[in-house]
Structures are given as structure tokens and as C-alpha cells.
Write a protein that holds these residues in place. Structure first.
Motif, mmCIF file in Angstrom:
data_model
loop_
_atom_site.group_PDB
_atom_site.id
_atom_site.type_symbol
_atom_site.label_atom_id
_atom_site.label_comp_id
_atom_site.label_asym_id
_atom_site.label_seq_id
_atom_site.Cartn_x
_atom_site.Cartn_y
_atom_site.Cartn_z
ATOM 1 N N SER A 183 0.784 -1.121 -0.089
ATOM 2 C CA SER A 183 0.094 0.014 0.127
ATOM 3 C C SER A 183 0.971 1.218 -0.156
ATOM 4 C CB SER A 183 -0.994 0.021 1.086
ATOM 5 O OG SER A 183 -1.603 1.377 1.081
ATOM 6 N N ALA A 184 2.015 1.193 0.821
ATOM 7 C CA ALA A 184 2.883 2.077 0.918
ATOM 8 C C ALA A 184 3.409 2.590 -0.517
ATOM 9 C CB ALA A 184 3.866 2.157 2.051
ATOM 10 N N LEU A 185 3.876 1.751 -1.063
ATOM 11 C CA LEU A 185 4.518 1.664 -2.322
ATOM 12 C C LEU A 185 3.637 2.211 -3.359
ATOM 13 C CD1 LEU A 185 7.174 -1.181 -2.288
ATOM 14 C CD2 LEU A 185 7.825 0.831 -2.003
ATOM 15 N N LYS A 186 2.311 1.589 -3.298
ATOM 16 C CA LYS A 186 1.415 1.935 -4.299
ATOM 17 C C LYS A 186 1.052 3.607 -4.316
ATOM 18 C CE LYS A 186 -3.110 0.947 -6.001
ATOM 19 N NZ LYS A 186 -4.241 0.184 -5.844
ATOM 20 N N ALA A 187 0.966 4.032 -2.897
ATOM 21 C CA ALA A 187 0.737 5.513 -2.679
ATOM 22 C C ALA A 187 1.990 6.384 -3.217
ATOM 23 C CB ALA A 187 0.407 5.822 -1.253
ATOM 24 N N LEU A 188 3.124 5.764 -2.979
ATOM 25 C CA LEU A 188 4.365 6.592 -3.478
ATOM 26 C C LEU A 188 4.336 6.522 -4.868
ATOM 27 C CD1 LEU A 188 7.101 7.544 -2.229
ATOM 28 C CD2 LEU A 188 8.091 5.421 -2.729
ATOM 29 N N ASN A 189 4.052 5.464 -5.705
ATOM 30 C CA ASN A 189 4.196 5.511 -7.182
ATOM 31 C C ASN A 189 2.953 6.419 -7.505
ATOM 32 O OD1 ASN A 189 5.070 4.462 -9.586
ATOM 33 N ND2 ASN A 189 3.289 3.100 -9.848
ATOM 34 N N GLY A 190 1.756 6.510 -6.925
ATOM 35 C CA GLY A 190 0.930 7.437 -7.228
ATOM 36 C C GLY A 190 1.207 8.826 -7.295
ATOM 37 N N LEU A 191 2.129 9.431 -6.295
ATOM 38 C CA LEU A 191 2.607 10.512 -6.438
ATOM 39 C C LEU A 191 3.628 10.873 -7.566
ATOM 40 C CD1 LEU A 191 3.679 10.799 -2.684
ATOM 41 C CD2 LEU A 191 1.496 11.823 -3.692
ATOM 42 N N ARG A 192 4.318 9.954 -7.900
ATOM 43 C CA ARG A 192 5.391 9.892 -9.205
ATOM 44 C C ARG A 192 4.167 10.077 -10.464
ATOM 45 N NH1 ARG A 192 6.756 6.864 -13.247
ATOM 46 N NH2 ARG A 192 5.419 5.169 -12.498
#
Length: 277
Positions: free
Chosen positions: A118-127
């Protein structure tokens, strides 16, 4: 003014020598960042937890440098890894830094309670939103980094403690095949490594300081970026002089340093992950 060489990967183009800002705050901290920018540093590393993003942003504004000539990194604290919290955190960082985007945004520390996917998905969403051109992680051991890469998120960098007293060979075995870069924080071992006799002997042979040799040893390595902090202008200049020294170190110099014990970890808070995982 020096030209700092860059590492180019499929994910980012990053200056090989950066400027760390941990504990540089207030008017004095801002002046230190302004000094670094005036000397030619173009890679600034800050974080939500450092509580100095406003000072870094003010220094950039005062420098008159174009935003696209700089590489700015910030990091989200481990208490803000839920998607909504991460979104609020990067928005606060962007406001403080007075910029529309970050060149690199990192998860500062893994949290025992975090949902990694979930954290990495959110991080990728910011990218994907353009708020961060590239994303990565910090303080992830090798096994955790492998699991993060398995999610498919295009991680550009991992930032960890790395210096002549602390080996990161296991992590580099993950980083290099993945096309990532490893950013070395505390590259001078908080000064504790600078009395090492081998380092001093190499420094004497090259007419350099032990600190410059320690940086040069990192800077000559494939896929490694160093981000030393230096509050004083004299130290900022000295660190820049490590760049040409990197090409002058001999194979014997490098091998002698590489033989040093690599287990002197200096940054190990209670919430740190299992470094052997």
C-alpha cells in the motif's frame, strides 16, 4: 564553478555528489545551503523530519537558480505512510520548498506496522501525478528492498548509511542489477572514521585529507551517490575537491580501504529494521 558529474539511469539523472541538510536549520542553516549553492552544488537532500524544508526552499529562492537546474530530494516520515497521510506530507513539503515537484521522494524509514504494498502504491501515485519525478526508499535492508522491487513500483534509489566503516555489499548486489542508485548518507561516518590509519596513509600519498579520500572512495563506485553535510564553506569546498580525487585513487588504495572492517553502523534507532533481513 565545478560541474558535478551525474549518474543516469532509466529512472533519473542524479548528481553524483549531493549536499545533505540534516540539522541545518534556522537562519544559519539557510546560509549554509546558500553557500553550497553558490559553490556549485546542485543536489539538495532534505526531509520532512529534518524540519528545515522552508530554509532549503528559501535558500533556493535566494540563489536565483532555475528550478530545473537543481535536483531536490525530500522524504516522508514513517508515521505518514498511509496513502492520505503521504499525500498530505508531500504537499506540505512542496509548499515549504516553494516548488511544484520533487526530483526524488523517498520513504524515510520503513515502519513495522506499514503495509509495504500500500505504501509503495501511494508513493508511485505521487510519481504518476508529477509531484515527484522519481521515487525510492531509505533505510531498507537488502531483503526488504527485494520485496519492494517485486511490487513492480519503479524505485529509482535507496538511501542508506554508507562509508568506509560500513559495508553495503549486500544492498549493492540488489541495487545495481535493478538499475537503481545507492545514496550514501553519513559518508564520513560522522567523523569517527577519519582517524583510520589506512585512510590517513592514502590521504598522505595523494596530498588530500582523510575526509576527501573517504568521499572519493564512494564517488568512484558504480551506482553510488554521496550526500555529505557540511555547514562551513571550507568543508563544502573540500568535499567538492573529492570529485577529481576519485579518478586518482589507485586500485591498491581502493583495495586497502575495502579490506577495512565493515560493521561500524552509527545510525540505528529503536525503530530500525532488521539490517540482516
Amino acid at each position: 564553478m565545478p560541474t558535478i558529474p551525474r549518474i543516469d539511469t532509466q529512472h533519473l539523472s542524479i548528481p553524483r555528489l549531493g549536499y545533505g541538510t540534516w540539522r541545518l536549520s534556522g537562519a544559519e542553516g539557510q546560509r549554509s545551503v546558500e553557500s553550497a549553492l553558490a559553490l556549485g552544488y546542485d543536489h539538495l537532500d532534505t526531509a520532512e523530519m529534518y524540519k528545515n524544508e522552508a530554509e532549503v526552499g528559501a535558500a533556493v529562492a535566494a540563489s536565483g537558480k532555475r528550478r530545473d537546474s537543481l535536483f531536490i530530494t525530500s522524504k516522508v516520515w514513517h508515521e505518514n505512510l498511509a496513502p492520505d497521510a503521504m499525500g498530505r506530507a508531500i504537499d506540505a513539503s512542496l509548499r515549504a520548498l516553494k516548488t511544484d515537484y520533487l526530483d526524488l521522494y523517498l520513504i524515510h524509514w520503513p515502519s513495522p506496522e506499514m503495509d509495504l504494498d500500500s505504501a509503495l502504491k501511494a508513493l508511485n501515485g505521487l510519481r504518476e501525478s508529477g509531484k515527484a519525478k522519481a521515487v525510492g526508499v531509505s533505510n531498507f535492508p537488502a531483503g526488504m528492498l527485494r520485496r519492494a522491487l517485486d511490487t513492480g513500483v519503479p524505485l529509482a534509489a535507496v538511501q542508506v548509511e554508507y562509508h568506509i566503516g560500513l559495508s553495503q555489499d549486500r544492498l549493492l548486489e540488489v541495487v545495481r542489477p535493478a538499475g537503481m542508485v545507492l545514496e550514501a548518507y553519513s559518508p564520513l561516518g560522522r567523523g569517527e572514521i577519519l582517524e583510520e590509519p589506512v585512510l590517513r596513509q592514502v590521504a598522505e600519498r595523494h596530498g588530500a585529507s582523510p575526509a576527501q579520500v573517504a568521499l572519493a572512495w564512494l564517488l568512484r563506485q558504480d551506482a553510488v551517490v554521496a550526500i555529505p553535510k557540511a555547514a562551513r564553506e571550507s568543508s563544502q569546498r573540500a568535499n567538492l575537491d573529492a570529485l577529481p580525487l576519485a579518478a586518482k585513487l589507485t586500485e591498491e588504495d581502493v583495495a586497502a580501504i575495502a579490506r577495512l572492517p565493515g560493521n561500524n553502523r552509527l545510525v540505528n534507532p529503536a525503530f530500525a529494521p532488521d539490517w540482516n533481513s
